[in-house]
Design a protein around this motif. Structure first.
Motif, mmCIF file in Angstrom:
data_model
loop_
_atom_site.group_PDB
_atom_site.id
_atom_site.type_symbol
_atom_site.label_atom_id
_atom_site.label_comp_id
_atom_site.label_asym_id
_atom_site.label_seq_id
_atom_site.Cartn_x
_atom_site.Cartn_y
_atom_site.Cartn_z
ATOM 1 N N ILE A 77 27.889 53.531 -56.489
ATOM 2 C CA ILE A 77 28.580 52.987 -55.318
ATOM 3 C C ILE A 77 27.603 53.088 -54.158
ATOM 4 C CG2 ILE A 77 30.386 53.489 -53.607
ATOM 5 C CD1 ILE A 77 32.194 54.242 -56.020
ATOM 6 N N HIS A 78 27.398 51.963 -53.477
ATOM 7 C CA HIS A 78 26.522 51.945 -52.311
ATOM 8 C C HIS A 78 27.397 51.750 -51.082
ATOM 9 C CE1 HIS A 78 22.576 50.794 -54.529
ATOM 10 N NE2 HIS A 78 23.432 51.366 -55.367
ATOM 11 N N CYS A 79 27.274 52.631 -50.112
ATOM 12 C CA CYS A 79 28.035 52.426 -48.874
ATOM 13 C C CYS A 79 27.242 52.959 -47.700
ATOM 14 C CB CYS A 79 29.412 53.084 -48.953
ATOM 15 S SG CYS A 79 29.403 54.871 -48.921
ATOM 16 N N ASP A 80 27.606 52.483 -46.529
ATOM 17 C CA ASP A 80 26.945 52.996 -45.338
ATOM 18 C C ASP A 80 27.460 54.407 -45.033
ATOM 19 O OD1 ASP A 80 25.238 51.889 -42.861
ATOM 20 O OD2 ASP A 80 26.796 53.269 -42.144
ATOM 21 N N ALA A 81 26.577 55.251 -44.548
ATOM 22 C CA ALA A 81 26.960 56.646 -44.281
ATOM 23 C C ALA A 81 28.072 56.741 -43.235
ATOM 24 C CB ALA A 81 25.740 57.443 -43.840
ATOM 25 N N ALA A 82 28.168 55.739 -42.364
ATOM 26 C CA ALA A 82 29.223 55.772 -41.346
ATOM 27 C C ALA A 82 30.574 55.335 -41.906
ATOM 28 C CB ALA A 82 28.836 54.870 -40.167
ATOM 29 N N ASN A 83 30.583 54.778 -43.088
ATOM 30 C CA ASN A 83 31.827 54.284 -43.690
ATOM 31 C C ASN A 83 32.502 55.445 -44.439
ATOM 32 O OD1 ASN A 83 33.927 52.845 -44.770
ATOM 33 N ND2 ASN A 83 32.663 51.175 -45.571
ATOM 34 N N VAL A 84 33.091 56.307 -43.657
ATOM 35 C CA VAL A 84 33.613 57.571 -44.173
ATOM 36 C C VAL A 84 34.689 57.349 -45.237
ATOM 37 C CG1 VAL A 84 34.826 59.676 -43.470
ATOM 38 C CG2 VAL A 84 33.029 58.723 -42.024
ATOM 39 N N ARG A 85 35.543 56.355 -45.029
ATOM 40 C CA ARG A 85 36.633 56.126 -45.994
ATOM 41 C C ARG A 85 36.095 55.578 -47.314
ATOM 42 N NH1 ARG A 85 41.368 57.420 -44.356
ATOM 43 N NH2 ARG A 85 42.259 56.554 -46.250
ATOM 44 N N SER A 86 35.042 54.808 -47.238
ATOM 45 C CA SER A 86 34.442 54.323 -48.473
ATOM 46 C C SER A 86 33.754 55.471 -49.216
ATOM 47 C CB SER A 86 33.435 53.208 -48.162
ATOM 48 O OG SER A 86 32.887 52.736 -49.368
ATOM 49 N N ALA A 87 32.987 56.271 -48.503
ATOM 50 C CA ALA A 87 32.292 57.403 -49.142
ATOM 51 C C ALA A 87 33.285 58.394 -49.736
ATOM 52 C CB ALA A 87 31.398 58.100 -48.119
ATOM 53 N N ALA A 88 34.480 58.440 -49.149
ATOM 54 C CA ALA A 88 35.493 59.385 -49.663
ATOM 55 C C ALA A 88 35.933 59.040 -51.085
ATOM 56 C CB ALA A 88 36.711 59.412 -48.730
ATOM 57 N N VAL A 89 35.762 57.772 -51.483
ATOM 58 C CA VAL A 89 36.215 57.360 -52.827
ATOM 59 C C VAL A 89 35.369 58.055 -53.908
ATOM 60 C CG1 VAL A 89 36.523 55.395 -54.389
ATOM 61 C CG2 VAL A 89 37.268 55.217 -51.991
ATOM 62 N N PRO A 90 34.034 57.867 -53.937
ATOM 63 C CA PRO A 90 33.250 58.576 -54.962
ATOM 64 C C PRO A 90 33.265 60.091 -54.760
ATOM 65 C CG PRO A 90 31.804 57.408 -53.419
ATOM 66 C CD PRO A 90 33.200 56.942 -53.142
ATOM 67 N N ARG A 91 33.342 60.527 -53.519
ATOM 68 C CA ARG A 91 33.385 61.975 -53.266
ATOM 69 C C ARG A 91 34.632 62.580 -53.908
ATOM 70 N NH1 ARG A 91 30.752 64.342 -48.946
ATOM 71 N NH2 ARG A 91 30.699 62.392 -47.797
ATOM 72 N N ALA B 239 39.858 42.844 -39.648
ATOM 73 C CA ALA B 239 39.138 43.785 -38.768
ATOM 74 C C ALA B 239 38.374 44.818 -39.592
ATOM 75 C CB ALA B 239 40.117 44.469 -37.817
ATOM 76 N N GLU B 240 39.033 45.392 -40.589
ATOM 77 C CA GLU B 240 38.393 46.436 -41.414
ATOM 78 C C GLU B 240 37.280 45.836 -42.282
ATOM 79 O OE1 GLU B 240 41.624 45.827 -41.265
ATOM 80 O OE2 GLU B 240 42.487 47.616 -40.339
ATOM 81 N N LEU B 241 37.561 44.685 -42.860
ATOM 82 C CA LEU B 241 36.572 44.085 -43.757
ATOM 83 C C LEU B 241 35.355 43.586 -42.973
ATOM 84 C CD1 LEU B 241 38.786 42.127 -46.335
ATOM 85 C CD2 LEU B 241 37.989 44.482 -46.384
ATOM 86 N N HIS B 242 35.613 42.941 -41.850
ATOM 87 C CA HIS B 242 34.513 42.428 -41.037
ATOM 88 C C HIS B 242 33.587 43.571 -40.593
ATOM 89 C CE1 HIS B 242 32.378 40.306 -37.890
ATOM 90 N NE2 HIS B 242 32.758 41.231 -37.043
ATOM 91 N N THR B 243 34.185 44.735 -40.316
ATOM 92 C CA THR B 243 33.386 45.870 -39.846
ATOM 93 C C THR B 243 32.370 46.330 -40.892
ATOM 94 O OG1 THR B 243 35.223 46.595 -38.478
ATOM 95 C CG2 THR B 243 33.553 48.248 -38.971
ATOM 96 N N TRP B 244 32.785 46.251 -42.173
ATOM 97 C CA TRP B 244 31.947 46.881 -43.215
ATOM 98 C C TRP B 244 31.380 45.940 -44.254
ATOM 99 C CZ3 TRP B 244 30.579 51.294 -41.541
ATOM 100 C CH2 TRP B 244 31.463 52.096 -40.818
ATOM 101 N N GLY C 107 31.955 47.800 -56.319
ATOM 102 C CA GLY C 107 32.337 47.561 -54.925
ATOM 103 C C GLY C 107 33.850 47.428 -54.835
ATOM 104 N N TYR C 108 34.392 47.557 -53.628
ATOM 105 C CA TYR C 108 35.847 47.513 -53.479
ATOM 106 C C TYR C 108 36.248 47.270 -52.030
ATOM 107 C CZ TYR C 108 34.247 52.297 -52.688
ATOM 108 O OH TYR C 108 33.508 53.381 -52.283
ATOM 109 N N TRP C 109 37.442 46.773 -51.864
ATOM 110 C CA TRP C 109 38.107 46.804 -50.569
ATOM 111 C C TRP C 109 39.604 46.827 -50.813
ATOM 112 C CZ3 TRP C 109 41.271 42.610 -49.462
ATOM 113 C CH2 TRP C 109 40.964 41.374 -50.061
ATOM 114 N N CYS C 110 40.328 47.340 -49.834
ATOM 115 C CA CYS C 110 41.773 47.486 -49.975
ATOM 116 C C CYS C 110 42.475 46.655 -48.904
ATOM 117 C CB CYS C 110 42.140 48.969 -49.818
ATOM 118 S SG CYS C 110 43.820 49.361 -50.355
ATOM 119 N N HIS C 111 43.530 45.978 -49.280
ATOM 120 C CA HIS C 111 44.393 45.330 -48.281
ATOM 121 C C HIS C 111 44.824 46.402 -47.289
ATOM 122 C CE1 HIS C 111 47.833 43.526 -46.378
ATOM 123 N NE2 HIS C 111 47.791 42.436 -47.130
ATOM 124 N N THR C 112 44.690 46.103 -46.026
ATOM 125 C CA THR C 112 44.926 47.116 -45.002
ATOM 126 C C THR C 112 46.357 47.683 -45.037
ATOM 127 O OG1 THR C 112 44.298 47.570 -42.742
ATOM 128 C CG2 THR C 112 45.582 45.567 -43.113
#
Ligand SMILES: CC(C)(COP(=O)(O)OP(=O)(O)OC[C@H]1O[C@@H](n2cnc3c(N)ncnc32)[C@H](O)[C@@H]1OP(=O)(O)O)[C@@H](O)C(=O)NCCC(=O)NCCS
Length: 214
Positions: free
Chosen positions: A145-159, A46-51, A110-115
């Motif tokens: 790091i490139h991420c969509d602005a709506a992907n708050v949890r992803s943007a939180a990583v470089p932030r 669900a999380e991966l498909h979304t982003w 790029g990255y993703w985490c097991h939910t």
């Protein structure tokens, strides 16, 4: 990869295949990881498909095996160095990858985490470690790091790491959660570690939207 520019990642200029952080091991995929990776993607669908644009629908085991085979066959594999992130017992927690596709002397991370393993710093720590290693490779001046602005949890990583938010700009939507506004976060060779002078001021500006228009 853009053929018009020299490759940044080559067999001669490639990061280590294994990075040991004590309680975390970041390593190149092996053939035996196919099932664990398939299950992690299934569990996190669900999380991966979304982003993630590469997961428009569920993967089959065969598709997953093809991905692993490509990673096993060469390093880098078609401009990518992809790693699994494991705990000390060998459980797959997430992934991090380097992608040679964004510009001269620059690598994208790029990255993703097991939910089941989010919220523990696994990705932030892995990105931080990989970035520091990559930024001393010959010919690499910058990581993004490139991420969509709506992907708050992803943007939180470089932030969280105090990277600079360089720009937010329209980009094509490729996954259902995306807003169409893409963020580009950057860290350059010579940037100071978080907590020292300029870098922490920049991080503070990014957090408040000060210099970045957020
Ligand atoms: C984006 C994604 C990887 C972020 O996962 P995450 O679990 O939030 O990131 P981390 O593993 O770095 O964990 C950070 C959390 O651990 C906490 N943490 C604990 N110990 C930490 C440590 N030593 N260092 C850093 N953070 C730590 C942080 O405070 C943060 O907590 P919070 O969630 O309360 O803010 C995850 O949401 C995901 O896989 N999404 C789907 C795929 C995706 O969008 N990928 C990116 C595409 S651009």
């Amino acid at each position: 990869m853009d053929d018009a520019r020299p490759a940044v990642l080559t067999p001669d200029v490639a990061p280590p295949e294994r990075i040991d952080l004590g309680d975390l091991v970041i390593r190149r995929w092996e053939r035996d990881d196919t099932e664990a990776q398939f299950r992690a993607i299934e569990a996190s669908y669900a999380e991966l498909h979304t982003w993630m644009p590469w997961l428009p629908s569920r993967r089959t085991r065969e598709q997953q095996a093809e991905f692993i085979e490509a990673a096993v066959a060469s390093w880098p594999a078609d401009g990518n160095c992809n790693y699994g992130i494991f705990d000390s017992a060998g459980t797959l927690l997430g992934t991090v990858g380097l992608h040679d596709r964004v510009g001269p002397a620059t690598l994208e991370i790029g990255y993703w985490c097991h939910t089941g393993y989010t919220g523990r710093g696994v990705i932030t720590r892995s990105v931080a470690a990989l970035a520091e290693i990559v930024l001393v490779l010959p010919g690499v001046e910058r990581v993004e790091i490139h991420c969509d602005a709506a992907n708050v949890r992803s943007a939180a990583v470089p932030r969280r790491l105090g990277w600079r938010l360089e720009r937010t700009e329209p980009r094509e939507r490729h996954a259902p959660g995306e807003s169409g506004q893409g963020m580009v976060w950057a860290r350059e060779r010579g940037d100071l570690p978080v907590g020292s002078g300029d870098q922490s001021r920049r991080a503070a500006q990014d957090r408040t939207g000060g210099a970045t228009g957020l």
